[in-house]
Design an enzyme around this catalytic site. Structure first.
Site, PDB file in Angstrom:
ATOM      1  N   ASP A  16       0.668  -1.243   0.159  1.00 13.65           N
ATOM      2  CA  ASP A  16      -0.033  -0.047  -0.028  1.00 13.65           C
ATOM      3  C   ASP A  16       0.922   1.341   0.088  1.00 13.65           C
ATOM      4  OD1 ASP A  16      -2.367   1.618   0.065  1.00 13.65           O
ATOM      5  OD2 ASP A  16      -3.029   0.916   2.087  1.00 13.65           O
ATOM      6  N   GLY A  17       0.601   2.363  -0.590  1.00 11.38           N
ATOM      7  CA  GLY A  17       1.068   3.612  -0.621  1.00 11.38           C
ATOM      8  C   GLY A  17       1.772   4.099  -1.792  1.00 11.38           C
ATOM      9  N   GLY A  19       0.235   5.236  -4.511  1.00 13.45           N
ATOM     10  CA  GLY A  19      -0.120   6.683  -5.003  1.00 13.45           C
ATOM     11  C   GLY A  19       0.354   7.715  -3.848  1.00 13.45           C
ATOM     12  N   ARG A  20       0.520   7.479  -2.716  1.00 11.87           N
ATOM     13  CA  ARG A  20       0.923   8.615  -1.828  1.00 11.87           C
ATOM     14  C   ARG A  20       2.270   8.827  -2.215  1.00 11.87           C
ATOM     15  NH1 ARG A  20      -1.225   5.835   3.267  1.00 11.87           N
ATOM     16  NH2 ARG A  20      -1.903   4.268   1.689  1.00 11.87           N
ATOM     17  N   HIS A  33       3.242   3.042  -9.212  1.00 11.74           N
ATOM     18  CA  HIS A  33       3.198   1.635  -9.393  1.00 11.74           C
ATOM     19  C   HIS A  33       4.398   1.055  -9.923  1.00 11.74           C
ATOM     20  CE1 HIS A  33      -1.089   1.871  -8.023  1.00 11.74           C
ATOM     21  NE2 HIS A  33      -1.664   2.111  -9.080  1.00 11.74           N
ATOM     22  N   THR A  62     -10.336  -7.579  -6.149  1.00  5.29           N
ATOM     23  CA  THR A  62     -11.719  -7.692  -6.850  1.00  5.29           C
ATOM     24  C   THR A  62     -12.391  -6.051  -6.782  1.00  5.29           C
ATOM     25  OG1 THR A  62     -12.463  -8.560  -4.934  1.00  5.29           O
ATOM     26  CG2 THR A  62     -12.390  -9.967  -6.641  1.00  5.29           C
ATOM     27  N   GLU A  63     -11.687  -5.377  -5.850  1.00  8.23           N
ATOM     28  CA  GLU A  63     -12.511  -4.017  -5.529  1.00  8.23           C
ATOM     29  C   GLU A  63     -11.709  -3.061  -6.511  1.00  8.23           C
ATOM     30  OE1 GLU A  63     -11.941  -6.159  -3.045  1.00  8.23           O
ATOM     31  OE2 GLU A  63     -13.704  -6.451  -2.816  1.00  8.23           O
ATOM     32  N   ARG A  67     -11.393   1.505  -9.623  1.00  7.89           N
ATOM     33  CA  ARG A  67     -10.498   2.741  -9.963  1.00  7.89           C
ATOM     34  C   ARG A  67     -10.772   3.272 -11.380  1.00  7.89           C
ATOM     35  NH1 ARG A  67      -4.999   2.210  -6.424  1.00  7.89           N
ATOM     36  NH2 ARG A  67      -5.961   1.517  -4.612  1.00  7.89           N
ATOM     37  N   LEU A 127      11.912 -20.286  -3.858  1.00 10.22           N
ATOM     38  CA  LEU A 127      10.749 -19.375  -3.038  1.00 10.22           C
ATOM     39  C   LEU A 127       9.687 -19.523  -4.104  1.00 10.22           C
ATOM     40  CD1 LEU A 127       9.856 -17.267  -1.391  1.00 10.22           C
ATOM     41  CD2 LEU A 127      10.775 -15.558  -3.195  1.00 10.22           C
ATOM     42  N   ARG A 184      -5.628  -2.456   8.013  1.00  7.83           N
ATOM     43  CA  ARG A 184      -6.768  -3.115   7.757  1.00  7.83           C
ATOM     44  C   ARG A 184      -6.507  -4.444   6.802  1.00  7.83           C
ATOM     45  NH1 ARG A 184      -7.756   1.937   5.958  1.00  7.83           N
ATOM     46  NH2 ARG A 184      -7.129   1.634   3.875  1.00  7.83           N
ATOM     47  N   GLU A 197       0.133 -13.617  12.418  1.00  9.18           N
ATOM     48  CA  GLU A 197       0.587 -12.292  12.943  1.00  9.18           C
ATOM     49  C   GLU A 197       0.766 -11.197  12.149  1.00  9.18           C
ATOM     50  OE1 GLU A 197       1.676 -11.965  16.371  1.00  9.18           O
ATOM     51  OE2 GLU A 197       1.094 -14.326  16.817  1.00  9.18           O
TER      52      GLU A 197
HETATM   53  C1  FPP Z   1      -1.680  -0.058  -3.446  1.00  3.43           C
HETATM   54  O1  FPP Z   1      -1.386   1.293  -3.656  1.00  3.43           O
HETATM   55  C2  FPP Z   1      -1.384  -0.724  -4.517  1.00  3.43           C
HETATM   56  C3  FPP Z   1      -2.157  -1.386  -5.424  1.00  3.43           C
HETATM   57  C4  FPP Z   1      -3.252  -1.152  -5.482  1.00  3.43           C
HETATM   58  C5  FPP Z   1      -1.517  -2.230  -6.618  1.00  3.43           C
HETATM   59  C6  FPP Z   1      -0.199  -2.726  -6.396  1.00  3.43           C
HETATM   60  C7  FPP Z   1       0.351  -3.143  -7.548  1.00  3.43           C
HETATM   61  C8  FPP Z   1       1.814  -2.912  -7.540  1.00  3.43           C
HETATM   62  C9  FPP Z   1       2.874  -2.628  -6.535  1.00  3.43           C
HETATM   63  C10 FPP Z   1       2.588  -2.973  -8.945  1.00  3.43           C
HETATM   64  C11 FPP Z   1       2.767  -4.137  -9.406  1.00  3.43           C
HETATM   65  C12 FPP Z   1       2.827  -5.574  -8.801  1.00  3.43           C
HETATM   66  C13 FPP Z   1       3.281  -6.495  -9.285  1.00  3.43           C
HETATM   67  C14 FPP Z   1       3.056  -7.896  -8.467  1.00  3.43           C
HETATM   68  C15 FPP Z   1       4.271  -6.641 -10.138  1.00  3.43           C
HETATM   69  P1  FPP Z   1      -2.489   2.572  -3.647  1.00  3.43           P
HETATM   70  O2  FPP Z   1      -2.425   2.911  -5.149  1.00  3.43           O
HETATM   71  O3  FPP Z   1      -3.747   2.082  -3.167  1.00  3.43           O
HETATM   72  O4  FPP Z   1      -1.883   3.650  -3.024  1.00  3.43           O
HETATM   73  P2  FPP Z   1      -2.391   4.859  -2.265  1.00  3.43           P
HETATM   74  O5  FPP Z   1      -3.221   4.360  -1.219  1.00  3.43           O
HETATM   75  O6  FPP Z   1      -1.189   5.889  -1.585  1.00  3.43           O
HETATM   76  O7  FPP Z   1      -3.109   5.528  -3.259  1.00  3.43           O
END
Ligand code: FPP
Length: 230
Positions: A16-17, A19-20, A33, A62-63, A67, A127, A184, A197
């Site tokens: 997560d993060g 976008g930020r 990304h 799925t959510e 976007r 792995l 979450r 954990e």
């Molecule tokens: C959450 O950040 C991230 C996602 C919804 C996508 C995760 C995808 C990647 C890391 C890209 C590539 C993945 C692989 C396996 C090669 P967010 O966009 O929700 O960030 P924010 O909460 O800061 O807006």
């Protein structure tokens, strides 16, 4: 990093993060990304070094279809490029790739690449990387229940349901990491995380490093897991 006796076999990660991270740098979300995909590679290498057996990444939920279409297209392209890269690298590395999620409505060309890559790496002994792609835990449980009905099982056991999950042979994660300060589960591995954990870090996913993974594993190794006992 201490050589812990309680190394998790399976680590699941909610990345997560992105976008930020991009926003902080005045970059488009797609840059976040892309940097997130690099963090995935770093984490795979770090997990291999530590001797982790299974690593699951929540790549697309799925959510996430809700976007903006442009962001969805960008993520799908990035995932496709990632699958291509893993395919090329499969000649020289020992990673086994599995996908977890609903096939519908992923585009046919992506599904073809998924099938090719999972077949190509099925015999690998290193792995196991599980990409949760179009994954939602409620969808997974519902799909499993529908399979139980189709199979005519009237009094299912936990093992019957487990056997109908998307990746029934992957053990439950002992450790789940979520980055960016959010705390979450977001419809991720609800069944599999019964005794997992949780580790939360403020680090934004694109900045996640080998050090962050080691810190999470160290923290895990200090915890006492009782599984409901004393
Ligand atoms: C959450 O950040 C991230 C996602 C919804 C996508 C995760 C995808 C990647 C890391 C890209 C590539 C993945 C692989 C396996 C090669 P967010 O966009 O929700 O960030 P924010 O909460 O800061 O807006």
């Amino acid at each position: 990093m201490s050589t812990s006796h309680t190394l998790p076999r399976h680590i699941a990660i909610i990345m997560d993060g992105n976008g930020r991270w991009a926003k902080q740098k005045n970059l488009p979300r797609s840059a976040g990304h892309n940097a997130g995909a690099k963090a995935v590679e770093r984490t795979i290498r770090a997990a291999e070094k530590l001797g982790i057996e299974f690593l699951t990444f929540y790549a697309f939920s799925t959510e996430n279809w809700s976007r903006p279409q442009e962001e969805i297209n960008g993520l799908m392209n990035l995932l496709e490029k990632t699958l291509d890269k893993y395919m090329r690298e499969a000649k020289t590395n020992n990673l086994r790739i599995l996908i977890s999620g609903r096939r519908e409505p992923l585009p046919p060309h992506l599904l073809a690449k998924i099938d090719q890559l999972t077949a190509e790496t099925a015999h690998k002994t290193g792995l196991t990387v599980v990409l949760a792609l179009n994954y939602g835990s409620r969808a997974e449980l519902l799909d499993a229940v529908q399979k139980l009905v189709q199979d005519g099982i009237k009094n299912p056991t936990q093992a019957d349901l487990q056997a109908r999950l998307y990746q029934p042979t992957v053990p439950d994660p002992e450790l789940l990491i979520r980055t960016s300060g959010e705390k979450r589960l977001s419809n991720f591995l609800l069944w599999q995380c019964a005794y997992t954990e949780f580790y939360f870090t403020d680090t934004l996913w694109p900045d996640f490093s080998e050090k962050d993974l080691s810190a999470a594993v160290e923290d895990f190794s200090r915890r006492t897991r009782r599984f409901g006992g004393l």
